[in-house]
Design a protein around this motif. Structure first.
Motif, PDB file in Angstrom:
ATOM      1  N   TYR A 147      -2.484 -12.939  -2.556  1.00 45.37           N
ATOM      2  CA  TYR A 147      -0.911 -12.989  -2.682  1.00 45.37           C
ATOM      3  C   TYR A 147      -0.238 -12.727  -3.952  1.00 45.37           C
ATOM      4  O   TYR A 147       0.114 -13.902  -4.520  1.00 45.37           O
ATOM      5  N   PRO A 148      -0.080 -11.736  -4.463  1.00 44.22           N
ATOM      6  CA  PRO A 148       0.403 -11.464  -5.670  1.00 44.22           C
ATOM      7  C   PRO A 148       2.051 -12.015  -5.525  1.00 44.22           C
ATOM      8  O   PRO A 148       2.705 -11.833  -4.766  1.00 44.22           O
ATOM      9  N   ARG A 154       3.357  -7.858  -7.865  1.00 47.09           N
ATOM     10  CA  ARG A 154       3.341  -6.531  -6.779  1.00 47.09           C
ATOM     11  C   ARG A 154       3.741  -5.356  -7.621  1.00 47.09           C
ATOM     12  O   ARG A 154       3.335  -4.085  -7.233  1.00 47.09           O
ATOM     13  N   SER A 155       4.919  -5.675  -8.297  1.00 43.12           N
ATOM     14  CA  SER A 155       5.518  -4.425  -8.966  1.00 43.12           C
ATOM     15  C   SER A 155       4.606  -3.951 -10.064  1.00 43.12           C
ATOM     16  O   SER A 155       4.453  -2.338 -10.202  1.00 43.12           O
ATOM     17  N   VAL A 156       4.090  -4.732 -10.658  1.00 43.12           N
ATOM     18  CA  VAL A 156       2.764  -4.254 -11.661  1.00 43.12           C
ATOM     19  C   VAL A 156       2.020  -3.446 -10.916  1.00 43.12           C
ATOM     20  O   VAL A 156       1.710  -2.321 -11.489  1.00 43.12           O
ATOM     21  N   LEU A 157       1.297  -4.042  -9.838  1.00 39.02           N
ATOM     22  CA  LEU A 157       0.341  -3.371  -9.314  1.00 39.02           C
ATOM     23  C   LEU A 157       0.651  -2.023  -8.389  1.00 39.02           C
ATOM     24  O   LEU A 157      -0.006  -1.038  -8.620  1.00 39.02           O
ATOM     25  N   ASP A 158       1.906  -1.724  -8.192  1.00 33.62           N
ATOM     26  CA  ASP A 158       2.613  -0.544  -7.562  1.00 33.62           C
ATOM     27  C   ASP A 158       2.804   0.432  -8.705  1.00 33.62           C
ATOM     28  O   ASP A 158       2.306   1.507  -8.531  1.00 33.62           O
ATOM     29  N   ARG A 168      -3.841  -2.017  -1.152  1.00 36.70           N
ATOM     30  CA  ARG A 168      -2.510  -2.111  -0.752  1.00 36.70           C
ATOM     31  C   ARG A 168      -2.470  -1.574   0.561  1.00 36.70           C
ATOM     32  O   ARG A 168      -2.744  -0.211   0.751  1.00 36.70           O
ATOM     33  N   MET A 169      -2.196  -2.371   1.710  1.00 38.29           N
ATOM     34  CA  MET A 169      -2.083  -1.823   3.050  1.00 38.29           C
ATOM     35  C   MET A 169      -0.908  -1.159   3.257  1.00 38.29           C
ATOM     36  O   MET A 169       0.201  -1.487   2.802  1.00 38.29           O
TER      37      MET A 169
END
Length: 374
Positions: free
Chosen positions: A10-11, A16-20, A154-155
């Motif tokens: 659960y980022p 989530r922005s960094v992962l994207d 990421r799903m």
């Protein structure tokens, strides 16, 4: 022996922005590496190795500072994936299969990051990822063995998962008894028929959801492109597909768990699913049952539990009489095996399952087996 564990993470919104951003940068490196190897071969007839692309990656990071936002081993893994894609391509060419040249990744089509041992860790219920931080993780079961890699995925529905590849010690195979052996014939009328007479019903997950999927896809097609309504409708379609996939995967895991717990020796047909999918009348039904998922899941659990799984040649298993060996030709519509030689009459799938068990036992050096039919 390798085993995998999958956990929901659960980022936060910023994570989530960094992962994207990391996924997008990895996609660019993937495409650049693929273009580099493709151009080198087409221009100079030269093949660039993985080691050479890793060296060029250092230059790219100097010219493009944004690449430094991504952990170095994650970027190296991107080039490993390109290398594996080329190796698979050349293997298919060598085997005379349809080769399928490695393809460039479109925007949003790169969805996973792989960390090696030094780039991540788990502590106090948090997953630490280098250059991203501590992420909340749902550890619903303990991890056994030595963790080798961690893949963050990421799903399509926006969920995130962490998949750990773990190295565990090999389990010695225990002796198994004749009563703990089974042959399995997979099909469409029944999902599977066991050589002991048991049948497993076909759940038809996609067929059950087909009308709902058609409804939400119609709504998606009506939404104007580029609008929030279309984005929302797409998310609903992806949720339906995810629900179908989750149900199918859970079903395969439950059946494979039961098979491994009950039997020490399991024989399946070695089916060529890709060729079977060329039959357009049955392709949708074959894809829905996911026989290959059951086989792979059973093989994985059997290796960990010390059971044995073998794959046998499926030719003539439905036509051959399991009692006398006579070939009795029958169409797919004929559901009963009736032998004119020995008088054996039984369900054709059960007859095939007994033949599969016999062939499986012969493959490990056992010539006969007393079929235990309920």
């Amino acid at each position: 022996m390798r085993k995998s564990y999958r956990y929901r993470i659960y980022p936060t919104k910023s994570q989530r922005s960094v992962l994207d951003q990391n996924l997008e940068l990895c996609r660019q490196v993937y495409n650049d590496t693929l273009a580099l190897r493709k151009d080198a071969y087409e221009t100079d007839g030269k093949s660039i190795s993985l080691y050479e692309t890793n060296s060029i990656l250092v230059t790219w990071k100097s010219d493009r500072p944004e690449l430094k936002q991504v952990y170095s081993q994650v970027l190296q893994n991107v080039q490993v994936r390109v290398d594996l894609a080329f190796k698979a391509f050349f293997r298919r060419v060598k085997n005379g299969e349809e080769p399928g040249y490695p393809r460039f990744k479109g925007k949003g089509r790169y969805d996973s990051l792989t960390y090696k041992q030094l780039g991540f860790g788990i502590k106090d219920g948090k997953l630490h990822l280098s250059k991203i931080g501590d992420i909340k993780i749902k550890l619903h079961r303990p991890i056994e063995g030595k963790i080798k890699t961690c893949t963050i995925r990421r799903m399509p529905t926006g969920k995130w998962f962490a998949c750990f590849s773990v190295e565990i010690e090999d389990t010695p195979l225990p002796p198994w008894k004749d009563s703990a052996v089974v042959g399995i014939d997979v099909g469409l009328a029944s999902f599977a028929t066991l050589s002991n007479g048991e049948t497993i019903a076909n759940p038809r997950f996609f067929r059950e959801e087909e009308h709902e999927l058609a409804r939400v896809q119609r709504k998606l097609s009506k939404a104007p492109k580029g609008t929030p309504e279309r984005k929302k409708a797409l998310k609903v379609v992806e949720r339906v597909h995810e629900r179908i996939s989750n149900r199918r995967t859970d079903f395969a895991h439950q059946i494979s768990r039961r098979l491994v717990d009950q039997f020490g020796f399991i024989a399946f047909e070695d089916l060529n699913i890709q060729n079977m999918l060329k039959n357009h009348n049955l392709a949708k039904s074959i894809s829905d049952v996911a026989w290959n998922m059951l086989v792979k899941s059973t093989e994985s659990k059997a290796a960990y539990a010390g059971s044995k799984v073998v794959l046998v040649d499926p030719r003539q298993t439905s036509q051959m009489c399991s009692r006398c060996g006579l070939i009795v030709k029958k169409d797919l519509s004929e559901r009963v095996h009736s032998c004119p030689e020995c008088g054996l009459t039984m369900d054709r799938d059960l007859n095939a399952a007994i033949n599969i068990l016999r062939l499986g036992l012969q493959s490990v050096g056992i010539k006969t087996v007393e079929a235990q039919v309920l």
